[in-house]
Design a protein around this motif. Sequence first.
Motif, mmCIF file in Angstrom:
data_model
loop_
_atom_site.group_PDB
_atom_site.id
_atom_site.type_symbol
_atom_site.label_atom_id
_atom_site.label_comp_id
_atom_site.label_asym_id
_atom_site.label_seq_id
_atom_site.Cartn_x
_atom_site.Cartn_y
_atom_site.Cartn_z
ATOM 1 N N PHE A 10 0.711 -1.191 -0.185
ATOM 2 C CA PHE A 10 -0.193 0.106 -0.032
ATOM 3 C C PHE A 10 1.044 1.100 -0.627
ATOM 4 C CE2 PHE A 10 -3.646 -2.458 2.003
ATOM 5 C CZ PHE A 10 -4.170 -2.627 0.666
ATOM 6 N N PHE A 11 1.746 0.871 0.762
ATOM 7 C CA PHE A 11 2.677 2.240 0.787
ATOM 8 C C PHE A 11 3.650 2.475 -0.259
ATOM 9 C CE2 PHE A 11 6.981 4.127 1.274
ATOM 10 C CZ PHE A 11 6.384 5.670 2.136
ATOM 11 N N VAL A 12 3.829 1.082 -1.141
ATOM 12 C CA VAL A 12 3.993 1.361 -2.350
ATOM 13 C C VAL A 12 3.243 2.597 -4.099
ATOM 14 C CG1 VAL A 12 5.386 0.311 -4.656
ATOM 15 C CG2 VAL A 12 5.936 -0.050 -2.549
ATOM 16 N N ALA A 13 2.512 1.865 -3.659
ATOM 17 C CA ALA A 13 1.339 1.996 -4.108
ATOM 18 C C ALA A 13 1.111 3.514 -3.865
ATOM 19 C CB ALA A 13 -0.433 1.824 -4.462
ATOM 20 N N PHE A 14 0.666 4.032 -2.666
ATOM 21 C CA PHE A 14 1.230 6.047 -2.790
ATOM 22 C C PHE A 14 1.762 6.736 -3.041
ATOM 23 C CE2 PHE A 14 1.651 9.048 0.225
ATOM 24 C CZ PHE A 14 0.673 10.078 -0.440
ATOM 25 N N LEU A 15 3.181 6.122 -3.029
ATOM 26 C CA LEU A 15 4.241 6.579 -3.796
ATOM 27 C C LEU A 15 4.147 6.842 -5.072
ATOM 28 C CD1 LEU A 15 7.717 5.663 -1.475
ATOM 29 C CD2 LEU A 15 5.975 7.718 -1.302
ATOM 30 N N ILE A 16 3.740 5.517 -5.839
ATOM 31 C CA ILE A 16 4.024 5.700 -7.072
ATOM 32 C C ILE A 16 3.216 7.091 -7.601
ATOM 33 C CG2 ILE A 16 3.637 4.215 -9.021
ATOM 34 C CD1 ILE A 16 4.792 1.887 -7.972
ATOM 35 N N ASN A 17 1.322 6.753 -7.317
ATOM 36 C CA ASN A 17 0.402 7.434 -7.255
ATOM 37 C C ASN A 17 0.809 9.095 -6.597
ATOM 38 O OD1 ASN A 17 -1.810 8.352 -8.347
ATOM 39 N ND2 ASN A 17 -3.025 7.519 -6.785
ATOM 40 N N ALA A 18 1.107 9.391 -6.409
ATOM 41 C CA ALA A 18 1.391 10.314 -5.075
ATOM 42 C C ALA A 18 2.724 11.400 -5.659
ATOM 43 C CB ALA A 18 1.855 10.565 -3.538
ATOM 44 N N ALA A 19 3.696 10.656 -5.997
ATOM 45 C CA ALA A 19 4.638 11.232 -6.755
ATOM 46 C C ALA A 19 4.207 11.191 -8.675
ATOM 47 C CB ALA A 19 6.313 10.424 -6.312
ATOM 48 N N ASP A 20 3.188 10.500 -8.777
ATOM 49 C CA ASP A 20 2.923 10.560 -9.988
ATOM 50 C C ASP A 20 4.148 9.859 -11.757
ATOM 51 O OD1 ASP A 20 0.978 11.316 -12.343
ATOM 52 O OD2 ASP A 20 1.367 12.790 -13.126
ATOM 53 N N SER A 22 5.551 8.009 -13.995
ATOM 54 C CA SER A 22 4.893 6.981 -15.831
ATOM 55 C C SER A 22 5.415 5.265 -15.155
ATOM 56 C CB SER A 22 5.297 7.847 -16.191
ATOM 57 O OG SER A 22 6.547 7.607 -16.576
ATOM 58 N N THR A 23 4.850 4.465 -15.231
ATOM 59 C CA THR A 23 5.093 3.265 -14.794
ATOM 60 C C THR A 23 4.442 1.966 -15.955
ATOM 61 O OG1 THR A 23 3.531 2.038 -13.146
ATOM 62 C CG2 THR A 23 6.097 2.870 -12.365
ATOM 63 N N ASN A 24 4.810 1.024 -15.949
ATOM 64 C CA ASN A 24 4.236 0.269 -16.915
ATOM 65 C C ASN A 24 3.217 -0.404 -16.697
ATOM 66 O OD1 ASN A 24 5.474 -1.697 -15.385
ATOM 67 N ND2 ASN A 24 6.690 -2.576 -17.368
ATOM 68 N N ASP A 25 2.338 -1.095 -17.428
ATOM 69 C CA ASP A 25 0.651 -1.020 -17.195
ATOM 70 C C ASP A 25 1.132 -2.868 -15.880
ATOM 71 O OD1 ASP A 25 0.050 0.408 -18.482
ATOM 72 O OD2 ASP A 25 -0.370 -0.702 -20.368
ATOM 73 N N ALA A 26 2.067 -3.176 -15.694
ATOM 74 C CA ALA A 26 2.032 -4.377 -14.761
ATOM 75 C C ALA A 26 2.366 -3.425 -13.708
ATOM 76 C CB ALA A 26 2.447 -5.537 -16.042
ATOM 77 N N PHE A 27 2.588 -2.303 -13.613
ATOM 78 C CA PHE A 27 3.099 -2.041 -12.366
ATOM 79 C C PHE A 27 3.156 -0.779 -11.897
ATOM 80 C CE2 PHE A 27 6.650 -0.608 -9.110
ATOM 81 C CZ PHE A 27 6.498 -1.350 -8.147
ATOM 82 N N SER A 28 1.224 -0.803 -12.396
ATOM 83 C CA SER A 28 1.081 0.232 -11.534
ATOM 84 C C SER A 28 0.188 0.584 -10.945
ATOM 85 C CB SER A 28 -0.543 0.609 -12.922
ATOM 86 O OG SER A 28 -1.154 -0.457 -12.404
ATOM 87 N N SER A 29 0.102 1.867 -10.520
ATOM 88 C CA SER A 29 -0.140 2.087 -8.210
ATOM 89 C C SER A 29 -1.275 1.111 -8.699
ATOM 90 C CB SER A 29 -0.133 3.401 -8.647
ATOM 91 O OG SER A 29 -1.985 4.315 -9.066
ATOM 92 N N THR A 30 -2.794 1.316 -9.393
ATOM 93 C CA THR A 30 -4.060 0.339 -9.431
ATOM 94 C C THR A 30 -3.037 -1.099 -8.946
ATOM 95 O OG1 THR A 30 -4.770 1.701 -10.661
ATOM 96 C CG2 THR A 30 -6.252 -0.373 -9.811
ATOM 97 N N ASN A 31 -2.506 -1.600 -9.674
ATOM 98 C CA ASN A 31 -1.962 -3.431 -9.407
ATOM 99 C C ASN A 31 -0.973 -3.677 -8.202
ATOM 100 O OD1 ASN A 31 -3.538 -3.743 -11.426
ATOM 101 N ND2 ASN A 31 -0.881 -3.301 -13.260
ATOM 102 N N VAL A 32 -0.405 -2.483 -8.291
ATOM 103 C CA VAL A 32 -0.213 -2.570 -6.716
ATOM 104 C C VAL A 32 -0.746 -2.728 -5.220
ATOM 105 C CG1 VAL A 32 1.684 -1.707 -5.303
ATOM 106 C CG2 VAL A 32 2.028 -2.105 -7.400
#
Length: 55
Positions: A10-20, A22-32
Amino acid sequence: MVGIVAAVLFFVAFLINAADISTNDAFSSTNVMLLGLMCLALHMAGVGTGWARRR
C-alpha cells in the motif's frame, strides 16, 4: 507477516500515485494496490499468522 507485506505494498502504491511516477501497465499503482488488498485478505483469512498446530 502477510499484513506487513500488505502495508508495504500500500505504501509503494501511494508513492507511485503521489509522485505521479509513470510505470508500465504491469506495475501501476492500481495493480500494486490490488496486490496489497490480496495480501490483506490472506492475512484476515489467517494465512501466515504463525499459529499452526505442530506435533
